[in-house]
Motif scaffolding. Structure first.
Motif, PDB file in Angstrom:
ATOM      1  N   SER A   1       0.828  -1.202   0.000  1.00  0.00           N
ATOM      2  CA  SER A   1       0.000   0.000   0.000  1.00  0.00           C
ATOM      3  C   SER A   1       0.867   1.258   0.000  1.00  0.00           C
ATOM      4  CB  SER A   1      -0.911   0.011   1.237  1.00  0.00           C
ATOM      5  OG  SER A   1      -1.815  -1.066   1.214  1.00  0.00           O
ATOM      6  N   GLY A   2       0.500   2.223  -0.843  1.00  0.00           N
ATOM      7  CA  GLY A   2       1.188   3.499  -0.895  1.00  0.00           C
ATOM      8  C   GLY A   2       2.543   3.474  -1.562  1.00  0.00           C
ATOM      9  N   LEU A   3       2.862   2.373  -2.248  1.00  0.00           N
ATOM     10  CA  LEU A   3       4.196   2.257  -2.852  1.00  0.00           C
ATOM     11  C   LEU A   3       4.179   2.389  -4.375  1.00  0.00           C
ATOM     12  CD1 LEU A   3       5.698  -0.693  -0.746  1.00  0.00           C
ATOM     13  CD2 LEU A   3       5.920   1.780  -0.373  1.00  0.00           C
ATOM     14  N   MET A   4       3.073   2.841  -4.943  1.00  0.00           N
ATOM     15  CA  MET A   4       2.993   2.973  -6.395  1.00  0.00           C
ATOM     16  C   MET A   4       4.109   3.876  -6.910  1.00  0.00           C
ATOM     17  SD  MET A   4       1.349   1.870  -9.007  1.00  0.00           S
ATOM     18  CE  MET A   4      -0.131   1.206  -8.236  1.00  0.00           C
ATOM     19  N   GLY A   5       4.802   3.396  -7.948  1.00  0.00           N
ATOM     20  CA  GLY A   5       5.892   4.144  -8.539  1.00  0.00           C
ATOM     21  C   GLY A   5       7.226   3.986  -7.835  1.00  0.00           C
TER      22      GLY A   5
ATOM     23  N   ALA B   1      -7.484  -8.930 -19.475  1.00  0.00           N
ATOM     24  CA  ALA B   1      -6.364  -8.128 -19.966  1.00  0.00           C
ATOM     25  C   ALA B   1      -5.045  -8.680 -19.450  1.00  0.00           C
ATOM     26  CB  ALA B   1      -6.516  -6.675 -19.519  1.00  0.00           C
ATOM     27  N   ARG B   2      -3.977  -8.195 -20.062  1.00  0.00           N
ATOM     28  CA  ARG B   2      -2.626  -8.452 -19.572  1.00  0.00           C
ATOM     29  C   ARG B   2      -2.201  -7.217 -18.793  1.00  0.00           C
ATOM     30  NH1 ARG B   2       2.833  -7.612 -20.684  1.00  0.00           N
ATOM     31  NH2 ARG B   2       4.172  -9.438 -20.307  1.00  0.00           N
ATOM     32  N   ASN B   3      -2.078  -7.349 -17.488  1.00  0.00           N
ATOM     33  CA  ASN B   3      -1.801  -6.217 -16.617  1.00  0.00           C
ATOM     34  C   ASN B   3      -0.401  -6.322 -16.027  1.00  0.00           C
ATOM     35  OD1 ASN B   3      -4.536  -4.882 -16.534  1.00  0.00           O
ATOM     36  ND2 ASN B   3      -5.094  -6.942 -15.835  1.00  0.00           N
ATOM     37  N   VAL B   4       0.419  -5.292 -16.275  1.00  0.00           N
ATOM     38  CA  VAL B   4       1.757  -5.241 -15.704  1.00  0.00           C
ATOM     39  C   VAL B   4       1.648  -4.687 -14.290  1.00  0.00           C
ATOM     40  CG1 VAL B   4       4.082  -4.328 -15.932  1.00  0.00           C
ATOM     41  CG2 VAL B   4       2.758  -4.889 -17.982  1.00  0.00           C
ATOM     42  N   LEU B   5       2.180  -5.418 -13.314  1.00  0.00           N
ATOM     43  CA  LEU B   5       2.101  -5.029 -11.915  1.00  0.00           C
ATOM     44  C   LEU B   5       3.422  -4.470 -11.403  1.00  0.00           C
ATOM     45  CD1 LEU B   5       0.106  -8.147 -10.675  1.00  0.00           C
ATOM     46  CD2 LEU B   5      -0.797  -5.953 -11.463  1.00  0.00           C
ATOM     47  N   ILE B   6       4.500  -5.149 -11.721  1.00  0.00           N
ATOM     48  CA  ILE B   6       5.843  -4.691 -11.357  1.00  0.00           C
ATOM     49  C   ILE B   6       6.690  -4.705 -12.622  1.00  0.00           C
ATOM     50  CG2 ILE B   6       7.912  -5.189  -9.991  1.00  0.00           C
ATOM     51  CD1 ILE B   6       6.088  -6.560  -7.946  1.00  0.00           C
ATOM     52  N   GLU B   7       7.332  -3.594 -12.923  1.00  0.00           N
ATOM     53  CA  GLU B   7       8.139  -3.484 -14.136  1.00  0.00           C
ATOM     54  C   GLU B   7       9.568  -3.122 -13.761  1.00  0.00           C
ATOM     55  OE1 GLU B   7       7.615  -1.764 -18.643  1.00  0.00           O
ATOM     56  OE2 GLU B   7       6.639  -0.690 -16.997  1.00  0.00           O
TER      57      GLU B   7
ATOM     58  N   VAL C   1       3.946  -0.673 -10.618  1.00  0.00           N
ATOM     59  CA  VAL C   1       3.255   0.160 -11.608  1.00  0.00           C
ATOM     60  C   VAL C   1       1.760  -0.092 -11.678  1.00  0.00           C
ATOM     61  CG1 VAL C   1       5.325   0.435 -13.031  1.00  0.00           C
ATOM     62  CG2 VAL C   1       3.758  -1.475 -13.492  1.00  0.00           C
ATOM     63  N   GLY C   2       1.234  -1.105 -10.992  1.00  0.00           N
ATOM     64  CA  GLY C   2      -0.192  -1.355 -11.112  1.00  0.00           C
ATOM     65  C   GLY C   2      -0.721  -2.308 -10.062  1.00  0.00           C
ATOM     66  N   TYR C   3      -2.031  -2.176  -9.807  1.00  0.00           N
ATOM     67  CA  TYR C   3      -2.754  -3.110  -8.951  1.00  0.00           C
ATOM     68  C   TYR C   3      -3.816  -3.808  -9.795  1.00  0.00           C
ATOM     69  CZ  TYR C   3      -0.883  -0.364  -4.983  1.00  0.00           C
ATOM     70  OH  TYR C   3      -0.071   0.283  -4.086  1.00  0.00           O
ATOM     71  N   LEU C   4      -4.334  -4.900  -9.269  1.00  0.00           N
ATOM     72  CA  LEU C   4      -5.438  -5.616  -9.905  1.00  0.00           C
ATOM     73  C   LEU C   4      -6.749  -5.045  -9.384  1.00  0.00           C
ATOM     74  CD1 LEU C   4      -4.019  -9.244  -9.606  1.00  0.00           C
ATOM     75  CD2 LEU C   4      -3.973  -7.733 -11.605  1.00  0.00           C
ATOM     76  N   GLN C   5      -7.670  -4.720 -10.315  1.00  0.00           N
ATOM     77  CA  GLN C   5      -8.857  -3.976  -9.917  1.00  0.00           C
ATOM     78  C   GLN C   5     -10.149  -4.615 -10.440  1.00  0.00           C
ATOM     79  OE1 GLN C   5      -8.588  -1.625  -7.874  1.00  0.00           O
ATOM     80  NE2 GLN C   5      -6.727  -0.446  -8.197  1.00  0.00           N
TER      81      GLN C   5
END
Length: 472
Positions: free
Chosen positions: A272-276, A309-315, A320-324
């Protein structure tokens, strides 16, 4: 008149259902009517006889109204106008009169990812029993130490219709098939087990071809034979190499759940709170891909009607993303990712994984193992436990080996891997170029709901994991 929706049109008129749904979601932000018809068959052949033959058929609906973070949900196995009206009343009571603006419907579904047919179609019950009997005999003929064989065939078909308040209708027909084999071998008063199996969203016929099921039997027997030679696992902090494919279940549990939107919206996840921000070592990229044709975790659309979809979570180590699902995405100000899933019509959707995997790197798997001075090589996993709030995990190994100076040596038994997902990601030292997916055996539990999933990863080296051993 809106488009009619088979196979439920004989039970309730679509226009009447739409009127009831609109009444339920008046003043809400979102909602839908989810109709389901499902059937499944399971045959279990154990210890030389047919132990169980089960058939189950269910149908029903779930009606949901959403306003903000509040959800009104009601369900029934009776699909009638009266049952729909009663469910609508309960759903609306939960969300109140509201003043919300209805969210737009999802875009239309993409291409179908699996056949819309009963997996067991054309394969008679007697033929399936005969196949299981043949598997049993084949396993016993391979090794006289085989004392017990368990083989199972499972198939299921789920038909789904999702009705949105604007009249949009989304349908999906989801097959599932699986074949599992387990053997027990005995030598010098010691018994050990080995298992193999898998399947996906396809028919049963490919799984029952001799080259497939014989391969499963040989693999189950190989694992049991390895376990006969195993010695007690060591204990301590050491480097661990994870094999490709099914060991991705550690990634799924220790990391994947922590990247689901609801946990992060509520601040309950270790991510949590670590986006980017950097959450993993460079070279580590994690995706969740529900669009892989025929895979166990794939879905043409999720259970809210959003295309998969194909969702990138960690790059490259950066979050970079969460599942929603739709509700959490709206509350977090982002787009849904096609991960709103539910076990059945009796459950409300929530963010869930589909096929979660780590992308391949550039390291040679043989070189990764050669670089392991003193540690564990784990290629098979059983059960595990994870605390989502801090990512701490405990996983038991079903096939693992001691490695010394880069050489794979004796198999070990009773090994457990202990750590936390966030730290483990930071300590990834090498990522192989041999990405593999699991054979189609994954099920994921969350808040009492179970859904089929897939996992995958290349060979990985993780530094400094705690290994719990067994008594000698």
């Amino acid at each position: 008149m809106i488009e009619r929706f088979s196979p439920f049109e004989e039970l309730v008129d679509p226009d009447q259902a739409l009127a009831i749904l609109r009444d339920a979601v008046a003043g809400a932000d979102d909602g839908e009517l989810f109709l389901e018809r499902a059937r499944s068959e399971t045959l279990v052949y154990d210890d030389g006889r047919l132990r169980n033959a089960g058939y189950d058929a269910t149908q029903g609906f779930g009606l949901r109204a959403v306003r903000g973070a509040v959800t009104g949900f009601a369900h029934s196995t009776e699909i009638t106008p009266q049952a729909l009206r009663e469910a609508a009343g309960m759903a609306r009571l939960a969300v109140g009169s509201g003043g919300g603006v209805m969210a737009p419907s999802p875009a239309g579904p993409g291409p179908r990812l699996y056949p819309g047919a009963d997996p067991a179609e054309g394969i008679a019950f007697a033929d399936r029993v005969a196949q299981l009997r043949q598997i049993d005999a084949f396993a016993r003929d391979l090794d006289p130490r085989v004392v017990q064989v368990t083989a199972s065939i499972a198939s299921a078909l789920q038909e789904v219709v999702i009705l949105r308040p604007d009249g949009t209708i989304v349908t999906d027909i989801r097959p599932m098939a699986r074949l599992n084999v387990s053997v027990i071998v005995e030598s010098n008063a010691r018994r050990e087990t080995g298992s193999a199996g898998g399947g996906g969203r396809s028919g049963l016929a490919p799984l029952l071809q001799p080259d497939h099921w014989q391969g499963l039997v040989r693999e189950a027997l190989r694992i049991a034979q390895v376990n006969l030679r195993s010695v007690a696992a060591p204990a301590g902090v050491m480097d661990v190499v994870l094999g490709p494919g099914w060991p991705g279940i550690l990634l799924h549990e220790a990391v994947g759940h922590g990247l689901e939107g609801d946990f992060n919206r509520k601040g309950a996840s270790a991510f949590s709170g670590l986006m980017g921000r950097r959450v993993a070592a460079p070279g580590v990229s994690v995706v969740d891909d529900g669009t892989l044709p025929g895979r166990r975790g794939s879905i043409t659309v999720d259970d809210e009607g959003t295309p998969s979809a194909r969702n990138v979570l960690i790059e490259d180590g950066i979050l970079v993303g969460y599942l929603q699902d739709r509700q959490n995405a709206r509350l977090m100000g982002v787009a849904p990712t096609g991960n709103g899933r539910r076990e059945s019509h009796a459950h409300a959707p929530m963010p869930r994984m589909t096929n979660t995997m780590m992308n391949p790197g550039s390291d040679d798997p043989a070189a990764i193992l050669a670089g392991l001075r003193d540690g564990i090589y784990a290629v098979g996993f059983g059960g595990g436990q994870v605390d989502i709030t801090n990512g701490k995990f405990v996983f038991s190994c079903t096939e693992a080996y001691r490695v010394r100076n880069g050489a794979i040596e004796e198999p070990i038994r009773g090994a457990t891997l202990i750590g936390d997902g966030a730290t483990a990601l930071q300590h990834v030292r090498a990522v192989g170029n041999d990405l593999a997916l699991d054979p189609g055996i994954g099920n994921c539990g969350k808040q009492g709901q179970w859904v089929p999933v897939g996992v995958g990863q290349p060979t990985l080296m993780i530094g400094g994991l705690t290994v719990g051993g067994s008594a000698a």
